[in-house]
Design a protein around this motif. Sequence first.
Motif, PDB file in Angstrom:
ATOM      1  N   ARG A 170      -8.681   2.459  -0.184  1.00 38.80           N
ATOM      2  CA  ARG A 170      -8.693   3.453  -1.255  1.00 38.80           C
ATOM      3  C   ARG A 170     -10.071   3.636  -1.872  1.00 38.80           C
ATOM      4  NH1 ARG A 170      -3.413   4.724  -4.046  1.00 38.80           N
ATOM      5  NH2 ARG A 170      -1.862   4.017  -2.568  1.00 38.80           N
ATOM      6  N   VAL A 219      -5.140   1.652   4.356  1.00 38.46           N
ATOM      7  CA  VAL A 219      -6.076   2.594   3.742  1.00 38.46           C
ATOM      8  C   VAL A 219      -7.012   1.863   2.781  1.00 38.46           C
ATOM      9  CG1 VAL A 219      -6.254   4.678   2.369  1.00 38.46           C
ATOM     10  CG2 VAL A 219      -4.321   4.370   3.900  1.00 38.46           C
ATOM     11  N   THR A 240      13.084   3.319  -6.872  1.00 35.88           N
ATOM     12  CA  THR A 240      12.652   3.184  -5.477  1.00 35.88           C
ATOM     13  C   THR A 240      11.636   2.045  -5.360  1.00 35.88           C
ATOM     14  OG1 THR A 240      10.845   4.771  -5.730  1.00 35.88           O
ATOM     15  CG2 THR A 240      12.945   5.646  -4.988  1.00 35.88           C
ATOM     16  N   LYS A 241      11.762   1.284  -4.287  1.00 37.30           N
ATOM     17  CA  LYS A 241      10.825   0.185  -4.014  1.00 37.30           C
ATOM     18  C   LYS A 241      10.237   0.408  -2.620  1.00 37.30           C
ATOM     19  CE  LYS A 241      12.727  -1.866  -7.618  1.00 37.30           C
ATOM     20  NZ  LYS A 241      12.068  -1.701  -8.929  1.00 37.30           N
ATOM     21  N   VAL A 242       8.990   0.032  -2.478  1.00 34.26           N
ATOM     22  CA  VAL A 242       8.379   0.100  -1.153  1.00 34.26           C
ATOM     23  C   VAL A 242       8.734  -1.183  -0.424  1.00 34.26           C
ATOM     24  CG1 VAL A 242       6.237   0.276   0.157  1.00 34.26           C
ATOM     25  CG2 VAL A 242       6.492   1.530  -1.993  1.00 34.26           C
ATOM     26  N   LYS A 243       9.521  -1.073   0.643  1.00 34.31           N
ATOM     27  CA  LYS A 243       9.889  -2.271   1.404  1.00 34.31           C
ATOM     28  C   LYS A 243       8.739  -2.708   2.291  1.00 34.31           C
ATOM     29  CE  LYS A 243      13.278  -4.370   4.461  1.00 34.31           C
ATOM     30  NZ  LYS A 243      13.186  -5.684   3.774  1.00 34.31           N
ATOM     31  N   LYS A 244       8.169  -1.757   2.988  1.00 31.97           N
ATOM     32  CA  LYS A 244       6.998  -2.106   3.806  1.00 31.97           C
ATOM     33  C   LYS A 244       6.167  -0.881   4.123  1.00 31.97           C
ATOM     34  CE  LYS A 244       9.538  -1.964   8.119  1.00 31.97           C
ATOM     35  NZ  LYS A 244       9.309  -2.074   9.513  1.00 31.97           N
ATOM     36  N   ILE A 245       4.940  -1.177   4.537  1.00 31.87           N
ATOM     37  CA  ILE A 245       3.996  -0.129   4.929  1.00 31.87           C
ATOM     38  C   ILE A 245       3.584  -0.417   6.370  1.00 31.87           C
ATOM     39  CG2 ILE A 245       1.657   0.760   4.554  1.00 31.87           C
ATOM     40  CD1 ILE A 245       3.379   1.548   2.283  1.00 31.87           C
ATOM     41  N   ASP A 246       3.666   0.592   7.207  1.00 34.16           N
ATOM     42  CA  ASP A 246       3.261   0.403   8.603  1.00 34.16           C
ATOM     43  C   ASP A 246       2.139   1.365   8.949  1.00 34.16           C
ATOM     44  OD1 ASP A 246       5.250  -1.508   9.513  1.00 34.16           O
ATOM     45  OD2 ASP A 246       6.697   0.095   9.162  1.00 34.16           O
ATOM     46  N   ARG A 293       9.077   7.433   5.568  1.00 34.04           N
ATOM     47  CA  ARG A 293       8.307   8.672   5.405  1.00 34.04           C
ATOM     48  C   ARG A 293       6.823   8.408   5.554  1.00 34.04           C
ATOM     49  NH1 ARG A 293       5.838  10.056   0.188  1.00 34.04           N
ATOM     50  NH2 ARG A 293       6.267  12.212   0.711  1.00 34.04           N
ATOM     51  N   VAL A 346       0.637   4.067  11.530  1.00 36.82           N
ATOM     52  CA  VAL A 346       1.251   5.034  12.411  1.00 36.82           C
ATOM     53  C   VAL A 346       0.899   4.615  13.839  1.00 36.82           C
ATOM     54  CG1 VAL A 346       1.420   7.467  12.954  1.00 36.82           C
ATOM     55  CG2 VAL A 346       0.902   6.755  10.627  1.00 36.82           C
ATOM     56  N   MET A 361     -10.209   4.063   6.753  1.00 34.52           N
ATOM     57  CA  MET A 361      -9.133   3.258   7.313  1.00 34.52           C
ATOM     58  C   MET A 361      -9.716   1.894   7.660  1.00 34.52           C
ATOM     59  SD  MET A 361      -6.569   5.294   7.187  1.00 34.52           S
ATOM     60  CE  MET A 361      -5.286   4.548   8.190  1.00 34.52           C
ATOM     61  N   ASP A 392      -1.576  12.647  -2.799  1.00 35.55           N
ATOM     62  CA  ASP A 392      -1.434  11.222  -2.459  1.00 35.55           C
ATOM     63  C   ASP A 392       0.021  10.837  -2.239  1.00 35.55           C
ATOM     64  OD1 ASP A 392      -0.835  11.606  -5.109  1.00 35.55           O
ATOM     65  OD2 ASP A 392      -1.671   9.704  -5.776  1.00 35.55           O
ATOM     66  N   GLY A 393       0.966  11.678  -2.675  1.00 36.17           N
ATOM     67  CA  GLY A 393       2.373  11.339  -2.490  1.00 36.17           C
ATOM     68  C   GLY A 393       3.148  12.456  -1.821  1.00 36.17           C
ATOM     69  N   ILE A 413       2.863   4.867   7.215  1.00 30.41           N
ATOM     70  CA  ILE A 413       4.304   5.121   7.166  1.00 30.41           C
ATOM     71  C   ILE A 413       4.919   4.115   6.196  1.00 30.41           C
ATOM     72  CG2 ILE A 413       6.448   5.069   8.517  1.00 30.41           C
ATOM     73  CD1 ILE A 413       4.777   7.338   9.442  1.00 30.41           C
ATOM     74  N   ALA A 414       5.648   4.621   5.211  1.00 29.75           N
ATOM     75  CA  ALA A 414       6.242   3.729   4.218  1.00 29.75           C
ATOM     76  C   ALA A 414       7.752   3.689   4.380  1.00 29.75           C
ATOM     77  CB  ALA A 414       5.888   4.206   2.809  1.00 29.75           C
ATOM     78  N   THR A 415       8.324   2.498   4.223  1.00 32.68           N
ATOM     79  CA  THR A 415       9.776   2.355   4.193  1.00 32.68           C
ATOM     80  C   THR A 415      10.176   2.113   2.740  1.00 32.68           C
ATOM     81  OG1 THR A 415       9.779   1.420   6.400  1.00 32.68           O
ATOM     82  CG2 THR A 415      11.745   1.028   5.056  1.00 32.68           C
ATOM     83  N   ILE A 416      10.994   3.021   2.210  1.00 35.43           N
ATOM     84  CA  ILE A 416      11.376   2.977   0.796  1.00 35.43           C
ATOM     85  C   ILE A 416      12.864   2.618   0.710  1.00 35.43           C
ATOM     86  CG2 ILE A 416      11.427   4.292  -1.373  1.00 35.43           C
ATOM     87  CD1 ILE A 416       8.628   4.299  -0.213  1.00 35.43           C
ATOM     88  N   ILE A 417      13.213   1.806  -0.285  1.00 29.68           N
ATOM     89  CA  ILE A 417      14.631   1.489  -0.504  1.00 29.68           C
ATOM     90  C   ILE A 417      14.973   1.678  -1.979  1.00 29.68           C
ATOM     91  CG2 ILE A 417      15.010  -0.128   1.412  1.00 29.68           C
ATOM     92  CD1 ILE A 417      14.275  -2.396  -0.545  1.00 29.68           C
ATOM     93  N   ASN A 418      16.246   1.896  -2.251  1.00 32.53           N
ATOM     94  CA  ASN A 418      16.738   1.932  -3.639  1.00 32.53           C
ATOM     95  C   ASN A 418      17.790   0.827  -3.740  1.00 32.53           C
ATOM     96  OD1 ASN A 418      15.522   4.423  -3.205  1.00 32.53           O
ATOM     97  ND2 ASN A 418      17.397   5.584  -3.480  1.00 32.53           N
TER      98      ASN A 418
END
Lengths: 290, 343
Positions: free
Chosen positions: A29, A27, A251-257, B145, A259, A21, A124-125, B153-158
């Motif tokens: 990788r 992360v 699907t698109k990743v809007k953001k990563i936060d 999720r 925890v 981390m 990983d998913g 934590i990822a925010t996913i949209i379609n």
Amino acid sequence: MRILVLAKQVPDTRNVGKDAMKADGTVNRAALPAIFNPDDLCALEMALKAKDRLKNAEVFVITMGPARAAEIIRESIYRGADKGFLLTDRKFSGSDTLATSYAISQAVKYLQPDLIFCGLQAIDGDTAQVGPQIAEKLTFPQITYAEELIEIDNKSIVVKRRLERGVETVKSPLPALVTVHGSAHTCRARKAKRVMLYKHARTISEMQDDNVESFRATSLQSKRPYLLIEEWDAGFINADDKFLGLAGSPTKVKKIDNVVFAQKANKALTSSDTDIEQLIVELFESRVVG
Amino acid sequence: MNIFIYCEITEEKQIAEVSLELLSKGRKLANHLGVKLEAIVLTDKAEAVLSRINDFGVDVIHLAEDTAFFPYRTLPHFQLVKAIFEHEQPEIALFGATSVGRDLAPRVASALRCGLTADCTSLEIGNHIDSKTNTEYKDLLYQIRPAFGGNIIATIINPETRPQMATVREGVMKLEEVAQKKTAEVKFIDMSKYLNPEDFAVEIVERHIEAQKVNLKAANIIVAGGYGVGSKENFGLLYDLAAVLGGEVAATRAAVDAGYCEHERQVGQTGVTVRPKLYIGCGISGAVQHRAGMDQAAKIISINTDPNAPLHAIADYAITGDLTEILLKMITNLTRKIIKQKK
């Protein structure tokens, strides 16, 4: 009968140490070792068991990923798979599960298997989506959460499934796709003979990347063609670019936060009698207990 | 354009708790967006479940009643859900992240070529601007999720495809009935239009499904153990403390993997999410994946030999010391007080 295993090389997210981390909480990788996805090893074992019980069955492995992913094809062959194919193309990068399942299903159509095994999910998913999505694209019946192979013949398969509160045994005609749960037997060990025989198996890209070994590998492969691991790109599998990679991913990743947990101004106690006494008194007073 | 919830049917022929949680969340999302909430129920005995759905303010129920639908098999359910979505064009479609939902939803998403996010722990409505095309999307479903083994934590949209599909983990949405029950309009689905003989090709040979033994979500007090408890025998003390408190015993993934405790009692991202009044963590360092399943507890006590255990940081009481000694003292002290109280 042709049995196909779908496998993935994944970063080992289950052993994320402190160095994995970064300071900003994202992360790193590069610090994570790449491993054979655990559920996929269970899938390989179930495929090899099916082969053991059938006459004239062959087990092929497909993986999609960068050049390095050929490592898990070699690993599969060491453990008993007959042949492997690497699906690799920059066009695949950024694929979500839908685009991934499209690409893999196109490759599967080339091989025309009677039976497909894949892991329930990749660590990983953890989505468990690619298996059922490939089954849909091939219009195969699907059996998910498989734990044990009960029966197999040339026309049908009987599998025990592991559900939340029990087990269920189902029978499906072939062709079919089975996703294997991590509670199934993991894969048998490498066979020394197969390691000796296949340790020089390489893809074309691996030979080009590794100049020192290149000449030797090429000359070896001309004598022993089974050492060539075939690489397939988007063109080879007849894939339509608009269904691949980012373009083919709804699907698109809007953001990563990171925890984040609320830190509490807590009371630090010890195991002393007075501390425990105080704790219990406060629990009663605040009506949490009693 | 409405919100659809796939209602899973349990062994007892009731609507699964996770589906009720989704109906609760779906009602709120529908109110926010000003659309209807619709439920899909495919079962062999509808009468038992329809009235329960009315507790959640559902507007429309799409119902098919036939022995073909119970126990669950992929293809008959897939064909009907796909047909309903094609016909009704939902804006949002939600499934429980269970062995049923995670089997069904991806197949439906593939057939409709739409986006699906697995194992969501939170859902929100929000806008999005695509920075490349400068297109603005209003009121998208943010599908939130854990990703990468739960470390982020990822925010996913379609943005483009509909329905926006997600599976949601059990216990993360609150089960809330609406104040005023209402009777939903029931639309019967003509299943013969959508099912073919090959949809029945997979047969169930045998089933052994056990009744649910523990319900961690309903427990007010949870005594949970981690790998630090050390053995299955040592878990006995946790059961003793839970008995005194009238609570349930839970465990971390590490403790379950080590065989100290059964999987049914696992709390965390791959187990159950709980919100008890009191959570006592014993020998739990507090991996992100575990804390995500219990950090909403009203009060947290952490017992650990390591003063820097991450669980200590989110606890109300952080006790550093020997677990056995502390548990024994707590049990004795509590028993004494409870006896006194009864007198």
